[in-house]
Write a protein that holds these residues in place. Structure first.
Motif, PDB file in Angstrom:
ATOM      1  N   LEU A  18      80.774 -36.762 -16.666  1.00 55.65           N
ATOM      2  CA  LEU A  18      81.901 -35.849 -15.671  1.00 55.65           C
ATOM      3  C   LEU A  18      81.774 -35.243 -14.306  1.00 55.65           C
ATOM      4  CD1 LEU A  18      84.038 -36.935 -18.612  1.00 55.65           C
ATOM      5  CD2 LEU A  18      84.217 -38.352 -15.941  1.00 55.65           C
ATOM      6  N   HIS A  19      81.081 -33.599 -15.047  1.00 62.17           N
ATOM      7  CA  HIS A  19      80.693 -32.439 -13.992  1.00 62.17           C
ATOM      8  C   HIS A  19      79.962 -32.827 -12.559  1.00 62.17           C
ATOM      9  CE1 HIS A  19      80.323 -28.167 -13.209  1.00 62.17           C
ATOM     10  NE2 HIS A  19      79.046 -28.559 -12.775  1.00 62.17           N
ATOM     11  N   GLN A  20      78.966 -33.724 -13.526  1.00 61.29           N
ATOM     12  CA  GLN A  20      78.045 -33.670 -12.204  1.00 61.29           C
ATOM     13  C   GLN A  20      78.645 -35.098 -11.151  1.00 61.29           C
ATOM     14  OE1 GLN A  20      74.429 -36.043 -13.558  1.00 61.29           O
ATOM     15  NE2 GLN A  20      74.620 -33.880 -14.593  1.00 61.29           N
ATOM     16  N   LEU A  21      79.655 -35.605 -11.616  1.00 65.04           N
ATOM     17  CA  LEU A  21      80.715 -36.806 -10.877  1.00 65.04           C
ATOM     18  C   LEU A  21      81.682 -36.160 -10.160  1.00 65.04           C
ATOM     19  CD1 LEU A  21      80.871 -39.688 -10.342  1.00 65.04           C
ATOM     20  CD2 LEU A  21      82.019 -40.031 -12.115  1.00 65.04           C
ATOM     21  N   ARG A  47      88.563 -38.046  -6.989  1.00 66.56           N
ATOM     22  CA  ARG A  47      88.387 -37.147  -7.600  1.00 66.56           C
ATOM     23  C   ARG A  47      89.842 -36.581  -8.637  1.00 66.56           C
ATOM     24  NH1 ARG A  47      87.743 -31.999  -3.865  1.00 66.56           N
ATOM     25  NH2 ARG A  47      87.685 -30.224  -5.624  1.00 66.56           N
ATOM     26  N   HIS A  48      90.913 -37.078  -8.225  1.00 64.00           N
ATOM     27  CA  HIS A  48      92.396 -37.157  -8.762  1.00 64.00           C
ATOM     28  C   HIS A  48      91.429 -37.671 -10.163  1.00 64.00           C
ATOM     29  CE1 HIS A  48      96.386 -36.049 -10.411  1.00 64.00           C
ATOM     30  NE2 HIS A  48      96.365 -36.887 -11.080  1.00 64.00           N
ATOM     31  N   GLY A  49      91.298 -39.030 -10.879  1.00 69.98           N
ATOM     32  CA  GLY A  49      90.808 -39.794 -11.525  1.00 69.98           C
ATOM     33  C   GLY A  49      89.455 -39.282 -12.286  1.00 69.98           C
ATOM     34  N   VAL A  50      88.652 -38.608 -11.797  1.00 71.14           N
ATOM     35  CA  VAL A  50      88.115 -38.070 -12.419  1.00 71.14           C
ATOM     36  C   VAL A  50      88.355 -36.802 -13.616  1.00 71.14           C
ATOM     37  CG1 VAL A  50      85.282 -36.887 -12.379  1.00 71.14           C
ATOM     38  CG2 VAL A  50      86.208 -39.036 -11.282  1.00 71.14           C
ATOM     39  N   GLU A  51      89.086 -35.880 -12.412  1.00 67.17           N
ATOM     40  CA  GLU A  51      89.395 -34.163 -13.262  1.00 67.17           C
ATOM     41  C   GLU A  51      90.734 -34.966 -14.600  1.00 67.17           C
ATOM     42  OE1 GLU A  51      91.726 -32.851  -9.082  1.00 67.17           O
ATOM     43  OE2 GLU A  51      89.639 -32.041  -8.876  1.00 67.17           O
ATOM     44  N   GLY A  52      91.652 -35.952 -13.992  1.00 69.21           N
ATOM     45  CA  GLY A  52      91.610 -36.166 -15.369  1.00 69.21           C
ATOM     46  C   GLY A  52      91.450 -36.605 -16.599  1.00 69.21           C
ATOM     47  N   VAL A  53      90.094 -37.694 -16.817  1.00 66.22           N
ATOM     48  CA  VAL A  53      88.825 -38.029 -17.167  1.00 66.22           C
ATOM     49  C   VAL A  53      88.533 -37.218 -17.788  1.00 66.22           C
ATOM     50  CG1 VAL A  53      87.369 -39.194 -18.413  1.00 66.22           C
ATOM     51  CG2 VAL A  53      88.701 -40.346 -16.420  1.00 66.22           C
ATOM     52  N   GLN A  54      88.474 -36.107 -17.290  1.00 64.04           N
ATOM     53  CA  GLN A  54      87.250 -34.438 -17.707  1.00 64.04           C
ATOM     54  C   GLN A  54      88.699 -33.620 -18.652  1.00 64.04           C
ATOM     55  OE1 GLN A  54      86.137 -32.142 -13.715  1.00 64.04           O
ATOM     56  NE2 GLN A  54      84.554 -32.182 -14.329  1.00 64.04           N
ATOM     57  N   MET A  78      88.686 -44.440 -14.520  1.00 63.36           N
ATOM     58  CA  MET A  78      86.815 -44.878 -14.381  1.00 63.36           C
ATOM     59  C   MET A  78      86.859 -46.602 -13.200  1.00 63.36           C
ATOM     60  SD  MET A  78      85.086 -41.765 -14.733  1.00 63.36           S
ATOM     61  CE  MET A  78      86.115 -42.049 -13.426  1.00 63.36           C
ATOM     62  N   ALA A  79      87.766 -46.632 -14.020  1.00 59.31           N
ATOM     63  CA  ALA A  79      87.860 -48.475 -12.659  1.00 59.31           C
ATOM     64  C   ALA A  79      88.514 -48.286 -11.509  1.00 59.31           C
ATOM     65  CB  ALA A  79      88.577 -49.534 -13.980  1.00 59.31           C
ATOM     66  N   ARG A  80      89.117 -47.803 -11.498  1.00 60.58           N
ATOM     67  CA  ARG A  80      90.066 -47.704 -10.086  1.00 60.58           C
ATOM     68  C   ARG A  80      88.970 -46.615  -9.291  1.00 60.58           C
ATOM     69  NH1 ARG A  80      95.074 -44.733 -11.130  1.00 60.58           N
ATOM     70  NH2 ARG A  80      95.190 -45.837 -13.433  1.00 60.58           N
ATOM     71  N   ALA A  81      89.022 -45.612  -9.892  1.00 51.70           N
ATOM     72  CA  ALA A  81      87.424 -44.952  -9.090  1.00 51.70           C
ATOM     73  C   ALA A  81      85.986 -45.720  -8.147  1.00 51.70           C
ATOM     74  CB  ALA A  81      86.812 -43.527 -10.475  1.00 51.70           C
ATOM     75  N   GLN A  82      85.923 -46.186  -9.500  1.00 47.03           N
ATOM     76  CA  GLN A  82      85.012 -47.463  -9.099  1.00 47.03           C
ATOM     77  C   GLN A  82      85.015 -47.786  -7.537  1.00 47.03           C
ATOM     78  OE1 GLN A  82      81.355 -47.809  -9.424  1.00 47.03           O
ATOM     79  NE2 GLN A  82      81.383 -48.716  -7.966  1.00 47.03           N
ATOM     80  N   LEU A  83      86.301 -48.392  -8.100  1.00 48.60           N
ATOM     81  CA  LEU A  83      87.153 -49.755  -6.495  1.00 48.60           C
ATOM     82  C   LEU A  83      87.467 -47.998  -5.291  1.00 48.60           C
ATOM     83  CD1 LEU A  83      89.739 -51.320  -8.573  1.00 48.60           C
ATOM     84  CD2 LEU A  83      87.161 -52.117  -7.236  1.00 48.60           C
ATOM     85  N   GLY A  84      87.642 -47.368  -5.683  1.00 52.41           N
ATOM     86  CA  GLY A  84      87.864 -46.680  -4.564  1.00 52.41           C
ATOM     87  C   GLY A  84      86.805 -46.140  -3.699  1.00 52.41           C
TER      88      GLY A  84
END
Length: 130
Positions: A18-21, A47-54, A78-84
């Motif tokens: 997640l840090h790399q992402l 970016r916001h989605g990744v930060e939420g999972v982090q 993560m699914a929404r991030a992939q779609l984005g």
């Protein structure tokens, strides 16, 4: 190796990924400034989605600390991030000139005569013309 150690390593691995992402998202956001606001907005959502999972994983000390709800929300983010990202790639592919994508170091296409065997044309990076 016990289960707690496996869980700790798994969480550490997830946090590292997640840090790399997140770093990739930050670079993407920086590069997206040249694109329309809709693309910048998509990058912001990713970016916001990744930060939420982090943030969810940062509080966990073991996998048992992650509730089913947190896991479901993380999967959804993560699914929404992939779609984005797919949307962004589609936009870039449709609206960005090819030289900008491949850069100045891409190999030049060389036209080969029609009688050059296909195998040889592939080997030499040629595009056969006829």
């Amino acid at each position: 190796t016990g289960a707690p150690q496996v869980e700790a390593r798994t969480l550490a691995m997830l946090r590292g990924l997640l840090h790399q992402l997140h770093g990739a998202c930050a670079r993407l956001a920086s590069g997206a400034r040249a694109f329309p606001s809709s693309v910048q907005e998509t990058v912001g959502h990713v970016r916001h989605g990744v930060e939420g999972v982090q943030a969810s994983l940062a509080r966990a000390r073991s996998l048992h600390d992650l509730s089913e709800l947190v896991l479901a929300q993380s999967r959804e983010k993560m699914a929404r991030a992939q779609l984005g990202i797919d949307e962004l790639l589609e936009h870039v592919g449709q609206h960005t000139p090819l030289p900008w994508l491949v850069g100045p170091f891409a190999p030049a296409l060389v036209e080969c005569p029609e009688d050059v065997p296909v195998e040889m044309a592939k080997w030499h990076g040629c595009v056969t013309v006829g």
